[in-house]
Design a protein around this motif. Structure first.
Motif, PDB file in Angstrom:
ATOM      1  N   VAL A  96      -1.859  -7.153 -11.681  1.00  9.55           N
ATOM      2  CA  VAL A  96      -1.883  -8.429 -10.971  1.00  9.55           C
ATOM      3  C   VAL A  96      -0.817  -8.449  -9.877  1.00  9.55           C
ATOM      4  CG1 VAL A  96      -1.542 -10.927 -11.227  1.00  9.55           C
ATOM      5  CG2 VAL A  96      -2.748  -9.650 -12.998  1.00  9.55           C
ATOM      6  N   LEU A  97      -1.198  -8.978  -8.736  1.00 12.35           N
ATOM      7  CA  LEU A  97      -0.232  -9.231  -7.662  1.00 12.35           C
ATOM      8  C   LEU A  97      -0.158 -10.739  -7.460  1.00 12.35           C
ATOM      9  CD1 LEU A  97       1.601  -7.992  -5.391  1.00 12.35           C
ATOM     10  CD2 LEU A  97      -0.363  -8.304  -3.862  1.00 12.35           C
ATOM     11  N   ILE A  98       0.987 -11.332  -7.786  1.00 12.37           N
ATOM     12  CA  ILE A  98       1.181 -12.767  -7.531  1.00 12.37           C
ATOM     13  C   ILE A  98       1.571 -12.936  -6.066  1.00 12.37           C
ATOM     14  CG2 ILE A  98       2.508 -14.813  -8.134  1.00 12.37           C
ATOM     15  CD1 ILE A  98       3.032 -13.556 -10.878  1.00 12.37           C
ATOM     16  N   ALA A  99       0.917 -13.864  -5.378  1.00 17.03           N
ATOM     17  CA  ALA A  99       1.195 -14.079  -3.957  1.00 17.03           C
ATOM     18  C   ALA A  99       1.643 -15.510  -3.720  1.00 17.03           C
ATOM     19  CB  ALA A  99      -0.054 -13.788  -3.128  1.00 17.03           C
ATOM     20  N   ASP A 100       2.764 -15.662  -3.037  1.00 13.90           N
ATOM     21  CA  ASP A 100       3.210 -17.011  -2.665  1.00 13.90           C
ATOM     22  C   ASP A 100       3.858 -16.970  -1.280  1.00 13.90           C
ATOM     23  OD1 ASP A 100       3.447 -19.716  -2.924  1.00 13.90           O
ATOM     24  OD2 ASP A 100       4.875 -19.686  -4.573  1.00 13.90           O
ATOM     25  N   ASP A 101       4.053 -18.151  -0.719  1.00 16.71           N
ATOM     26  CA  ASP A 101       4.643 -18.217   0.621  1.00 16.71           C
ATOM     27  C   ASP A 101       6.145 -17.945   0.574  1.00 16.71           C
ATOM     28  OD1 ASP A 101       5.067 -20.613  -0.709  1.00 16.71           O
ATOM     29  OD2 ASP A 101       4.253 -21.896   0.883  1.00 16.71           O
ATOM     30  N   VAL A 102       6.848 -18.546  -0.411  1.00 13.14           N
ATOM     31  CA  VAL A 102       8.309 -18.375  -0.462  1.00 13.14           C
ATOM     32  C   VAL A 102       8.816 -18.470  -1.902  1.00 13.14           C
ATOM     33  CG1 VAL A 102       8.548 -20.821   0.231  1.00 13.14           C
ATOM     34  CG2 VAL A 102      10.565 -19.369   0.246  1.00 13.14           C
ATOM     35  N   ALA A 103       9.740 -17.582  -2.233  1.00 14.50           N
ATOM     36  CA  ALA A 103      10.512 -17.741  -3.474  1.00 14.50           C
ATOM     37  C   ALA A 103      11.824 -18.394  -3.058  1.00 14.50           C
ATOM     38  CB  ALA A 103      10.754 -16.389  -4.120  1.00 14.50           C
ATOM     39  N   ALA A 142       0.844  -1.210   0.000  1.00  8.46           N
ATOM     40  CA  ALA A 142       0.000   0.000   0.000  1.00  8.46           C
ATOM     41  C   ALA A 142       0.875   1.254   0.000  1.00  8.46           C
ATOM     42  CB  ALA A 142      -0.928  -0.018   1.210  1.00  8.46           C
ATOM     43  N   ASP A 143       1.909   1.255   0.824  1.00 12.00           N
ATOM     44  CA  ASP A 143       2.803   2.423   0.913  1.00 12.00           C
ATOM     45  C   ASP A 143       3.487   2.697  -0.427  1.00 12.00           C
ATOM     46  OD1 ASP A 143       2.142   2.661   3.558  1.00 12.00           O
ATOM     47  OD2 ASP A 143       4.013   1.802   4.337  1.00 12.00           O
ATOM     48  N   ASP A 144       3.678   1.609  -1.195  1.00  8.59           N
ATOM     49  CA  ASP A 144       4.328   1.727  -2.497  1.00  8.59           C
ATOM     50  C   ASP A 144       3.351   2.236  -3.568  1.00  8.59           C
ATOM     51  OD1 ASP A 144       6.714   1.376  -3.989  1.00  8.59           O
ATOM     52  OD2 ASP A 144       5.912  -0.473  -4.858  1.00  8.59           O
ATOM     53  N   GLY A 145       2.077   2.296  -3.207  1.00  9.11           N
ATOM     54  CA  GLY A 145       1.064   2.803  -4.138  1.00  9.11           C
ATOM     55  C   GLY A 145       0.592   1.786  -5.153  1.00  9.11           C
ATOM     56  N   TYR A 146       0.921   0.490  -4.950  1.00  6.07           N
ATOM     57  CA  TYR A 146       0.448  -0.536  -5.897  1.00  6.07           C
ATOM     58  C   TYR A 146      -0.940  -0.995  -5.482  1.00  6.07           C
ATOM     59  CZ  TYR A 146       0.754  -4.367  -9.296  1.00  6.07           C
ATOM     60  OH  TYR A 146       0.540  -5.210 -10.373  1.00  6.07           O
ATOM     61  N   GLU A 147      -1.904  -0.841  -6.402  1.00  3.44           N
ATOM     62  CA  GLU A 147      -3.291  -1.225  -6.118  1.00  3.44           C
ATOM     63  C   GLU A 147      -3.704  -2.310  -7.112  1.00  3.44           C
ATOM     64  OE1 GLU A 147      -5.651   2.348  -6.178  1.00  3.44           O
ATOM     65  OE2 GLU A 147      -4.570   3.205  -4.478  1.00  3.44           O
ATOM     66  N   PRO A 148      -3.479  -3.586  -6.770  1.00  2.98           N
ATOM     67  CA  PRO A 148      -3.768  -4.662  -7.721  1.00  2.98           C
ATOM     68  C   PRO A 148      -5.269  -4.817  -7.962  1.00  2.98           C
ATOM     69  CG  PRO A 148      -3.152  -5.578  -5.580  1.00  2.98           C
ATOM     70  CD  PRO A 148      -2.953  -4.100  -5.490  1.00  2.98           C
ATOM     71  N   ASP A 149      -5.617  -5.176  -9.218  1.00  2.00           N
ATOM     72  CA  ASP A 149      -7.008  -5.538  -9.537  1.00  2.00           C
ATOM     73  C   ASP A 149      -7.269  -6.986  -9.181  1.00  2.00           C
ATOM     74  OD1 ASP A 149      -7.570  -3.012 -10.962  1.00  2.00           O
ATOM     75  OD2 ASP A 149      -6.096  -3.782 -12.399  1.00  2.00           O
ATOM     76  N   ILE A 150      -6.202  -7.792  -9.270  1.00  2.00           N
ATOM     77  CA  ILE A 150      -6.318  -9.235  -9.031  1.00  2.00           C
ATOM     78  C   ILE A 150      -5.148  -9.698  -8.169  1.00  2.00           C
ATOM     79  CG2 ILE A 150      -6.100 -11.519 -10.122  1.00  2.00           C
ATOM     80  CD1 ILE A 150      -7.415 -10.363 -12.605  1.00  2.00           C
ATOM     81  N   VAL A 151      -5.460 -10.517  -7.157  1.00  2.00           N
ATOM     82  CA  VAL A 151      -4.389 -11.223  -6.448  1.00  2.00           C
ATOM     83  C   VAL A 151      -4.395 -12.654  -6.978  1.00  2.00           C
ATOM     84  CG1 VAL A 151      -3.483 -11.987  -4.233  1.00  2.00           C
ATOM     85  CG2 VAL A 151      -4.635  -9.767  -4.390  1.00  2.00           C
ATOM     86  N   LEU A 152      -3.280 -13.071  -7.536  1.00  2.00           N
ATOM     87  CA  LEU A 152      -3.167 -14.417  -8.106  1.00  2.00           C
ATOM     88  C   LEU A 152      -2.347 -15.276  -7.156  1.00  2.00           C
ATOM     89  CD1 LEU A 152      -3.489 -16.463 -10.419  1.00  2.00           C
ATOM     90  CD2 LEU A 152      -1.485 -15.444 -11.510  1.00  2.00           C
TER      91      LEU A 152
END
Ligand code: 5GP
Length: 162
Positions: free
Chosen positions: A89-96, A22-32
């Motif tokens: 799109v914001l890709i979400a995962d536990d660990v890279a 949020a602080d970075d100003g990224y507002e995703p339409d989709i969380v993948l």
């Protein structure tokens, strides 16, 4: 050595990760989310970022602690890339870890979407994808609260139906 994350610590991590986004100003339409571990992360981030649109992709790679298939594979049903056209799109995962899973999913998105960024709870040094949003860096094997225990088994003598 292991990095142990409890459900309580995960709750803090996901809020802090969302705050950074949020602080970075990224507002995703989709969380993948990348199932299965990324589902927990995606749910927490989507609520915290007030994003109502969650998609899911199933990727299989790890077969045990540190043991993998040769390459990660997307399992059916693969999401329809048309759904992501012109979306942030914001890709979400536990660990890279090696980053191969994230790369597969990010490459899948790249042609279709307006913008793609990745958020993970942990990123390891070797990851070939450098995620835009990372809560913590470690090179230990991580015990996540959802996968550290064996699956439950049916207790004998349990009466399931009245
Ligand atoms: P990568 O493709 O980045 O090597 O691995 C991605 C997936 O492998 C993660 O989403 C996770 O499911 C699994 N994985 C990789 N490293 C770890 C780890 O340290 N601990 C656990 N529990 N899973 C891991």
């Amino acid at each position: 050595m292991r990095e142990n994350l409890s459900y309580e610590q995960f709750g803090v991590a996901v809020r802090e990760l969302a705050q950074t986004i949020a602080d970075d100003g990224y507002e995703p339409d989709i969380v993948l989310s990348i199932a299965r571990g990324g589902v927990f992360v995606a749910g927490g981030l989507a609520y915290a970022l007030d994003c109502k649109n969650i998609h899911l992709v199933n990727v299989e790679f790890y077969t045990g602690v540190g043991t993998t298939l040769e390459m990660p594979v997307m399992l059916a049903p693969v999401p329809n890339a048309i759904d992501f056209t012109d979306k942030k799109v914001l890709i979400a995962d536990d660990v890279a870890d090696t980053g191969k899973t994230l790369k597969l999913v990010r490459d899948f998105c790249l042609d279709a979407v307006a913008e793609v960024r990745s958020a993970v709870v942990y990123e390891k040094t070797q990851s070939l994808v450098k995620c835009e949003y990372v809560w913590k860096r470690t090179d230990e094997w991580i015990n996540f609260p959802w996968s550290v225990q064996e699956p439950v088994v049916r207790r004998s003598g349990q009466v399931l139906d009245a």
